[in-house]
Write a protein that holds these residues in place. Structure first.
Motif, PDB file in Angstrom:
ATOM      1  N   GLY A 182      18.403   9.032 -24.823  1.00 54.26           N
ATOM      2  CA  GLY A 182      17.505   8.781 -23.827  1.00 54.26           C
ATOM      3  C   GLY A 182      16.135   8.373 -24.466  1.00 54.26           C
ATOM      4  O   GLY A 182      15.301   8.054 -23.848  1.00 54.26           O
ATOM      5  N   ASP A 183      15.928   8.461 -25.801  1.00 58.73           N
ATOM      6  CA  ASP A 183      14.570   7.969 -26.330  1.00 58.73           C
ATOM      7  C   ASP A 183      14.608   6.552 -26.408  1.00 58.73           C
ATOM      8  O   ASP A 183      15.548   5.782 -26.582  1.00 58.73           O
ATOM      9  CB  ASP A 183      14.783   8.531 -27.518  1.00 58.73           C
ATOM     10  N   GLU A 184      13.410   5.996 -26.284  1.00 54.95           N
ATOM     11  CA  GLU A 184      13.395   4.507 -26.525  1.00 54.95           C
ATOM     12  C   GLU A 184      12.796   4.052 -27.959  1.00 54.95           C
ATOM     13  O   GLU A 184      12.284   4.873 -28.664  1.00 54.95           O
ATOM     14  CB  GLU A 184      12.274   4.095 -25.738  1.00 54.95           C
ATOM     15  N   ARG A 192      17.030   1.779 -25.015  1.00 58.36           N
ATOM     16  CA  ARG A 192      17.088   3.287 -24.870  1.00 58.36           C
ATOM     17  C   ARG A 192      18.536   3.537 -25.482  1.00 58.36           C
ATOM     18  O   ARG A 192      19.580   3.159 -25.644  1.00 58.36           O
ATOM     19  CB  ARG A 192      17.378   3.230 -23.379  1.00 58.36           C
ATOM     20  N   ASP A 197      20.414  -0.211 -22.760  1.00 61.28           N
ATOM     21  CA  ASP A 197      20.840   0.779 -23.219  1.00 61.28           C
ATOM     22  C   ASP A 197      21.450   0.263 -24.668  1.00 61.28           C
ATOM     23  O   ASP A 197      22.086  -0.997 -24.581  1.00 61.28           O
ATOM     24  CB  ASP A 197      22.296   1.394 -22.507  1.00 61.28           C
TER      25      ASP A 197
END
Length: 394
Positions: free
Chosen positions: A34-36, A30, A2
């Motif tokens: 929530g996108d990488e 991340r 995160d």
């Protein structure tokens, strides 16, 4: 992982920086959305990326990672990142026009006025005090308002608009849209007023350039420029004043050394910029075509975050990188970015930081933290790093 990482204290870097530089300089992270995305942490990689035209500002592409949740986005939302001012020849043209007016000479001429404002603000402070509230914030907002020909009486509104533009989590999209609309309307009216009745300020001068034959800045470009200068010109410097003083006071020997040798002030400011463990979220870029970074291939369509704070502590570039070395020379830090998109206002920031530090050393030589360094709190959710407050006494 995160991102962003949680640091142990407000003045110390996250443990992840050193580990990633050593083991995984291109790492998958991340975001709050929530996108990488991919994170770069080494100095050479970050500096090269910032100057590479394949790493673009087009963060609104359909396959670009959202850097915040879907209901917010701050300065990284759809406003302006795909404009002609952000890349290519359009950006080069804008920088050329800006360089005619926003010069080092103009900035250095502000030094006596910055010193005067700093002294007036210190006159009003009584110990114990919050140095950020008493000096760190009001000084740069007063300076940038004078530079732009804007009344500083609006500074509370500017603070709200800046916070909305720079916060990834605090505001809903409706709140962000309202703030952006109000900010745009204010600056549009200001730009038009300066065109009709120019004064001795930067916006008036740029308004003249806008109508000159040798280069035309549209009204929309000038409004966006004024907005960007107002936000960046006070928010980042206000935060840096607090962090710089906190770093120097957290180890009393640093402050004492500057009291003994004022000639170290310029290099101490540069080292504070390098040593800052809470600089910002990172500079995001969208990869327009496949590129190799070190041993890693980054595919086209990737979103990459460059971690300038980590890069500035890379021991491969800086000897004793984990130490604050007040007389460090040379100091090739990239706190202001690198390449064609490096910070336009870095000369102003340097003059403000040097002047404020000199005035504090003269006026408040006994300055000290009123709490332990471990008790200092970071501002949360902001793209630009800062402290909630800096309690001091003298």
């Amino acid at each position: 992982m995160d991102y962003p990482f949680a640091p142990p204290t407000a003045l110390d870097p996250p443990d992840e920086w050193e580990r990633l530089r050593a083991e995984c300089p291109v790492s998958r992270i991340r975001m709050a959305s929530g996108d990488e995305a991919l994170l770069l942490t080494r100095y050479d990689d970050v500096r090269a990326l910032l100057a590479d035209p394949r790493f673009t500002h087009h963060l609104t592409k359909p396959d670009a990672a959202r850097l915040a949740d879907s209901e917010s986005g701050g300065v990284f939302n759809e406003q302006g990142f795909d404009s002609d001012m952000s890349s290519g020849e359009g950006h080069r043209r804008w920088r050329r026009m800006m360089s005619r007016s926003f010069t080092a000479k103009r900035v250095n001429e502000l030094r006596p006025r910055i010193e005067e404002i700093a002294n007036l603000l210190i006159d009003d402070m009584r110990p114990p005090a919050d140095l950020i509230k008493g000096l760190g914030f009001p000084l740069p907002v007063s300076v940038i308002c004078e530079l732009l020909g804007v009344s500083a009486e609006h500074r509370d509104r500017f603070s709200h608009w800046s916070d909305a533009m720079l916060n990834l989590t605090r505001y809903s999209q409706d709140e962000l849209n309202t703030a952006a609309g109000e900010f745009h309307a204010f600056m549009a009216a200001h730009v038009r007023a300066k065109r009709d009745d120019p004064g001795d300020d930067l916006i008036s001068e740029l308004a003249v350039i806008m109508d000159s034959d040798d280069g035309r800045m549209s009204e929309m470009e000038l409004i966006a420029t004024a907005q960007g200068l107002l936000v960046a010109g006070h928010e980042t410097t206000a935060n840096m004043i607090g962090k710089m003083v906190a770093m120097l006071l957290s180890d009393r020997s640093r402050w004492e050394r500057l009291l003994d040798d004022r000639g170290l002030i310029p290099s101490a400011v540069e080292e504070a910029l390098r040593f800052d463990a809470n600089p910002n979220f990172g500079i995001p870029r969208y990869v327009s075509e496949e590129v190799t970074v070190g041993d890693e291939t980054i595919p086209a369509g990737s979103t990459v975050i460059t971690n300038i704070g980590s890069a500035n502590r890379d021991s491969c570039t800086f000897a004793d990188a984990a130490d604050m070395v007040l007389d460090r020379r040379p100091n090739p830090h990239i706190a202001f970015g690198a390449g064609p998109h490096s910070c336009l206002g870095q000369a102003l920031a340097r003059v403000e930081l040097q002047t404020v530090l000199a005035v504090l050393l003269d006026r408040l030589p006994g300055l000290e933290l009123a709490i332990s360094p471990e008790e200092l709190r970071r501002r949360e959710g902001l793209i630009v790093g800062g402290l909630e407050e800096l309690p001091v006494r003298w």
